[in-house]
Enzyme design. Structure first.
Site, PDB file in Angstrom:
ATOM      1  CD  GLU A   1      19.191   1.632  18.720  1.00 27.48           C
ATOM      2  OE1 GLU A   1      19.904   2.568  18.321  1.00 27.48           O
ATOM      3  OE2 GLU A   1      17.954   1.574  18.482  1.00 27.48           O
TER       4      GLU A   1
ATOM      5  CB  SER B   1       5.938  20.839 -13.141  1.00 27.94           C
ATOM      6  OG  SER B   1       5.372  19.978 -12.174  1.00 27.94           O
TER       7      SER B   1
ATOM      8  NE  ARG C   1      -8.273  -0.184  -6.127  1.00 31.54           N
ATOM      9  CZ  ARG C   1      -7.615   0.858  -6.615  1.00 31.54           C
ATOM     10  NH1 ARG C   1      -6.961   1.660  -5.786  1.00 31.54           N
ATOM     11  NH2 ARG C   1      -7.596   1.099  -7.908  1.00 31.54           N
TER      12      ARG C   1
ATOM     13  CB  ALA D   1       1.855   3.050 -17.237  1.00 30.40           C
TER      14      ALA D   1
END
Length: 356
Positions: A59, A301, A218, A165
């Site tokens: 704002e 888990s 990175r 993956a």
């Protein structure tokens, strides 16, 4: 390009607020992303967004952006903002007071702020001052954009993303943990973008030991998340990249509570499970989101306890590992989206009960 067919005027300007708000992604946490637009007679005369944590809110930036030649129109304009204006002194003064001070007669708000020091009081203060208020415009979209912030304040825990993956046959590593490249270079860069968008990133003991990851962003121009690693008995070697002091790192353990430079040792209370300990450690540091990158047991888990909000699974469709470590198994899920990056297919999931 946005399709504005079928949208009313309020929704069109609120869409612009949400566009602006997204520009703060990765820079404003633990604050929410917020965008604001000031409109006079169907013309935008000012706009802004929360750009950096600790700095001016949306704002303020919106009102400050109004050119001198148009400033006399501020008290005749409608302010659109994607989240309820704050009503307390934090790192900046309350925006509700600024709106009243500027004499803005009408404010359109996407959704209420659940933060305990706001939570409807900003709206009430504006109403008490005679400001005309409309709420709930593109509320669903605004809630989704700030899902990390809302989860943190409404469920008292960080927003949790699971990522891994896997090979075509659902393996995440060789059985002997010898190196195997699964995701391709394009997916790797996308993962680093994901990292830059989250407050914290986590791996378990075995992943830290065998993969020696840096867990930084990175490959993408963004900030590095706070690193979290489990080392119950403080047996991980100090030469690991996780302990290089380059990024704040939390080490969850059963031995000590201590700080060594950027490395913080959090002692897990007796009887507390690792998932709960992780969430409590992040919450006390105002880390609103966590991406869990491995290994399989750690991710599983979180799944088994039902503490996850998104899962992002990268599958190399041309790789078979066969004798390898099985990938985690999701439960109670719905597939949201898929995308293809050369050899990799990326699937995005959410818990089924979150999709309503």
């Amino acid at each position: 390009m946005l399709n504005f067919d079928g949208l009313d005027t309020h929704e069109i300007y609120m869409h612009r607020c949400l566009q602006l708000a997204e520009l703060g992604s990765g820079h404003v946490a633990p604050n929410p992303m917020v965008g604001a637009v000031l409109v006079y007679d169907s013309m935008i005369i000012g706009e802004g967004y929360h750009m950096q944590y600790g700095q001016a809110h949306a704002e303020v930036n919106c009102i400050n952006s109004v050119p001198e030649a148009s400033r006399h129109l501020i008290n005749k304009s409608t302010l659109y903002v994607s989240l309820e204006p704050c009503n307390h002194f934090g790192k900046t003064p309350p925006c509700s007071a600024l709106i009243i001070e500027q004499g803005i007669p009408a404010v359109v708000i996407a959704c209420k702020d659940p933060f305990e020091k706001v939570n409807g009081t900003g709206i009430q203060r504006l109403k008490d001052a005679g400001v005309n208020i409309i709420t709930g415009v593109l509320e669903k979209e605004a809630l989704e954009m700030n899902r990390r912030f809302f989860t943190f304040h409404q469920q008292q825990r960080p927003y949790i993303i699971l990522k891994w993956a896997q090979s075509q046959d659902q393996k995440i590593a060789n059985a002997d943990r010898s190196p195997v490249k699964i995701s391709n270079a394009f997916s790797d860069r996308l993962v680093h973008q994901w990292r830059s968008e989250e407050a914290a990133i986590m791996v378990g003991t075995k992943t830290a030991l065998h993969d020696d990851p840096m867990l930084t962003s990175r490959l993408w121009p963004g900030k590095d998340p706070t690193r979290v690693v489990i080392d119950k008995n403080l047996e991980l070697p100090s030469i690991l990249q996780l302990f290089d002091q380059s990024v704040p790192t939390i080490i969850l353990n059963y031995i000590k509570q201590d700080t060594d430079g950027n490395n913080s040792y959090d002692k897990i209370p007796e009887g507390e499970d690792l998932v709960t300990a992780t969430m409590n450690s992040l919450r006390k540091r105002d880390l609103t989101s966590l991406i869990v990158e491995g290994g399989a047991m750690l991710i599983q888990s979180f799944i088994d306890k039902g503490y996850w909000d998104e899962a992002r699974v990268i599958t190399n469709e041309e790789l078979l590992i066969k004798d390898g470590i099985p990938a985690p198994v999701l439960k109670n899920t719905r597939l949201l989206n898929t995308e293809k990056l050369l050899t990799d297919e990326i699937r995005y999931y959410k818990p089924h009960d979150q999709l309503k």
